[in-house]
Design an enzyme around this catalytic site. Structure first.
Site, short mmCIF file in Angstrom:
data_model
loop_
_atom_site.label_atom_id
_atom_site.label_comp_id
_atom_site.label_asym_id
_atom_site.label_seq_id
_atom_site.Cartn_x
_atom_site.Cartn_y
_atom_site.Cartn_z
N HIS A 79 -1.69 -51.93 23.54
CA HIS A 79 -1.44 -50.85 24.49
C HIS A 79 -0.05 -50.93 25.10
O HIS A 79 0.64 -51.95 24.98
CB HIS A 79 -2.51 -50.82 25.61
CG HIS A 79 -2.49 -51.99 26.55
ND1 HIS A 79 -3.27 -53.11 26.38
CD2 HIS A 79 -1.79 -52.22 27.69
CE1 HIS A 79 -3.06 -53.96 27.37
NE2 HIS A 79 -2.15 -53.45 28.19
N GLU A 130 -2.03 -47.76 29.54
CA GLU A 130 -2.46 -48.30 30.83
C GLU A 130 -1.47 -47.81 31.88
O GLU A 130 -0.26 -47.79 31.64
CB GLU A 130 -2.44 -49.84 30.78
CG GLU A 130 -2.85 -50.49 32.09
CD GLU A 130 -2.79 -52.03 32.05
OE1 GLU A 130 -2.17 -52.58 31.12
OE2 GLU A 130 -3.37 -52.65 32.95
#
Lengths: 144, 144
Positions: A79, A130
């Site tokens: 991520h 995120e």
């Protein structure tokens, strides 16, 4: 809205080997492994002059990255984490635009002790995003 | 050896939609599409305060990212680019450590007009790594 790229997280099957690659082969500044049992990962931070790489390895059978490593046995980029000044405002803006927040939609306390949330990869070009609240300093335009 | 994270490249199936997501939903500074026919891609730069995101879309049938998008139809993170001060020295250090440089092993001129090379993902935890020579300023320790 988003500020700095806080880190790129890379899931790795062998934390010691990955740390050695970044330290010895790429010549980067590599920290010691840190167990984060509440997140089900052991992390090693690679500190670059402008951002960080987080090497992630599963900790415990319920680790959220076990499935990722089963699909990507050699490892892979897991991520991207972008900083935001106000995670509640970010969540409201994102859901109003139709983006899906993972889980129950409420920010959780992340690996750095700050509120975080994750966005559905299908809504962001196949990338797990995120968002981490780091305070007003995250957005230069908000500080002026 | 490696300096700043120059950019994260994300291959996307729809450049206009991805640009709108980063500009409108994530509130980032998004540039205009640039065709780079010699690299087989159209790129859009997302400028963050500390680094860049490069949104990549295939240009032409021989584009090097066509296969990646066939495997990842929703898009995905394609590579990370680290800055180095001397790409020849970097190449020598890497090959001495057993890392494989893609292609003929010689640096090419990349999308920013600087010499670049790519390292085999299998040697770097499943991550395609680009190294870009940006001059001595890339390494703080080399400037002192």
């Amino acid at each position: 809205m988003i500020g700095k790229l806080n880190h790129v997280a890379i899931a790795v099957p062998d934390l010691q080997a990955a740390s050695a690659q970044y330290r010895d082969t790429l010549g980067a500044q590599v920290g010691a492994p840190q167990d984060l049992p509440e997140h089900g990962v052991t992390v090693v931070f690679v500190t670059l002059p402008n951002t960080k790489i987080e090497l992630l390895h599963p900790l415990g059978a319920d680790s959220p990255i076990v499935g990722f490593l089963e699909k990507n046995p050699a490892g892979g980029i897991h991520h991207l984490c972008y900083e935001v000044a106000d995670i509640g405002a970010a969540r409201d803006r994102l859901t109003a635009a139709g983006a899906r927040v993972l889980g129950d939609g409420e920010p959780k306390i992340g690996a750095h002790g700050n509120p975080v949330l994750f966005l559905h990869p299908k809504d962001f070009t196949g990338t797990l995003v995120e968002l981490e609240e780091v305070g007003k300093a995250a957005e230069p335009e908000a500080a002026s």
